[in-house]
Design an enzyme around this catalytic site. Structure first.
Site, PDB file in Angstrom:
ATOM      1  N   HIS A 286      -6.279  -0.357  28.242  1.00  0.00           N
ATOM      2  CA  HIS A 286      -6.331  -1.790  27.961  1.00  0.00           C
ATOM      3  C   HIS A 286      -5.957  -2.414  29.717  1.00  0.00           C
ATOM      4  O   HIS A 286      -6.383  -3.334  30.257  1.00  0.00           O
ATOM      5  CB  HIS A 286      -5.580  -2.640  27.272  1.00  0.00           C
ATOM      6  CG  HIS A 286      -5.282  -3.925  27.850  1.00  0.00           C
ATOM      7  ND1 HIS A 286      -5.810  -4.912  26.949  1.00  0.00           N
ATOM      8  CD2 HIS A 286      -3.700  -4.915  28.410  1.00  0.00           C
ATOM      9  CE1 HIS A 286      -4.907  -6.304  27.129  1.00  0.00           C
ATOM     10  NE2 HIS A 286      -3.655  -6.067  27.830  1.00  0.00           N
ATOM     11  N   GLU A 287      -4.898  -1.136  29.987  1.00  0.00           N
ATOM     12  CA  GLU A 287      -3.958  -1.756  31.416  1.00  0.00           C
ATOM     13  C   GLU A 287      -5.612  -1.531  32.723  1.00  0.00           C
ATOM     14  O   GLU A 287      -5.636  -1.581  33.084  1.00  0.00           O
ATOM     15  CB  GLU A 287      -3.148  -1.033  31.683  1.00  0.00           C
ATOM     16  CG  GLU A 287      -1.892  -1.301  30.896  1.00  0.00           C
ATOM     17  CD  GLU A 287      -1.487  -3.009  30.925  1.00  0.00           C
ATOM     18  OE1 GLU A 287      -2.060  -3.298  32.063  1.00  0.00           O
ATOM     19  OE2 GLU A 287      -1.101  -4.087  29.890  1.00  0.00           O
TER      20      GLU A 287
ATOM     21  N   HIS B 246      -7.635  -4.150  32.583  1.00  0.00           N
ATOM     22  CA  HIS B 246      -7.192  -5.453  34.015  1.00  0.00           C
ATOM     23  C   HIS B 246      -8.084  -4.552  35.029  1.00  0.00           C
ATOM     24  O   HIS B 246      -8.172  -5.726  36.133  1.00  0.00           O
ATOM     25  CB  HIS B 246      -5.850  -5.309  34.075  1.00  0.00           C
ATOM     26  CG  HIS B 246      -5.347  -6.182  32.960  1.00  0.00           C
ATOM     27  ND1 HIS B 246      -5.964  -7.664  32.982  1.00  0.00           N
ATOM     28  CD2 HIS B 246      -4.175  -5.743  31.999  1.00  0.00           C
ATOM     29  CE1 HIS B 246      -5.155  -8.171  31.910  1.00  0.00           C
ATOM     30  NE2 HIS B 246      -4.933  -6.975  30.953  1.00  0.00           N
TER      31      HIS B 246
END
Length: 226
Positions: free
Chosen positions: A99-100, A103
């Site tokens: 998920h990071e 980004h």
């Protein structure tokens, strides 16, 4: 100032936010006990995903801020992972790490909503700090215009939270898609990844809803005083 009919809805939203936080911890703990088939750690998966996207310049660091403090720092071009995620090889660890990375991919591709969120951040930060003082001062001194200024600043903070929603959902989608493409999770493990990421997204929805309701409350008070 002490009580307003909107407070009923705000209390409900607060309850939803607390439930969402509990769900995040519960899902993370549940899927932390399920080891990924590949045996890769969160840090290893993050590195593979970044390299595959041509982001070898993005660093991965160990975060000492505690569990679930994982984040991507766009200014330092660094993915920071907490100990359970950095060293863990569970479905939960891989989901959060990916998920990071999502980004980081957004940042590299100049994803529109992320760019907008970055631009809103300075004003939103000021709004979240100054608005409460302006509200209190406006009510105590009976200065309606002061309340109006507080509302304007608080609106920026609320808009920041609204814009954050598509940013988080998009990062989660990118995470699942890239993990499947790279083969670091199986189709069966995708469910666990989805459960972890969806629970986290729910916390953003709940906090945004609460902020919107608070804004509506102050607008109603402002209009009634005028």
């Amino acid at each position: 100032m002490i009580f307003h009919p909107m407070d009923f809805l705000i209390f409900i939203a607060l309850g939803l936010a607390m439930w969402a936080q509990t769900k995040v911890k519960g899902n993370f703990e549940k899927w932390s006990k399920v080891q990924a088939t590949t045996g890769l750690t969160g840090a290893q998966v993050a590195r593979q995903l970044l390299d595959r996207e041509g982001l070898s310049h993005v660093k991965i660091e160990y975060s000492k801020s505690g569990a679930l403090s994982d984040h991507y720092d766009p200014t330092a071009k660094t993915v920071r992972l907490s100990e359970p995620v950095y060293q863990g090889n569970s479905i939960a660890s891989l989901a959060v790490a990916a998920h990071e990375v999502g980004h980081a991919i957004q940042d590299d591709s100049k994803y529109g909503m992320l760019v907008l969120r970055h631009k809103l951040f300075p004003l939103a930060n000021i709004g979240s700090q100054m608005a409460p003082m302006l509200f209190i001062g406006g009510f105590l001194l009976n200065l309606t215009n002061l309340i109006g200024i507080g509302i304007a600043l608080f609106s920026a903070a609320v808009l920041f939270q609204v814009v954050t929603l598509p940013v988080e959902f998009d990062a989660s989608k990118r995470a699942k898609d890239k993990m499947l493409e790279l083969g670091v999770i199986t189709n069966q493990e995708e469910k666990g990844v989805g459960n972890v990421l969806n629970a986290a997204a729910l916390t953003y929805v709940a906090s945004t809803l609460m902020a919107i309701l608070q804004l509506v409350k102050f607008i109603m008070i402002f209009r009634s005083r005028r």
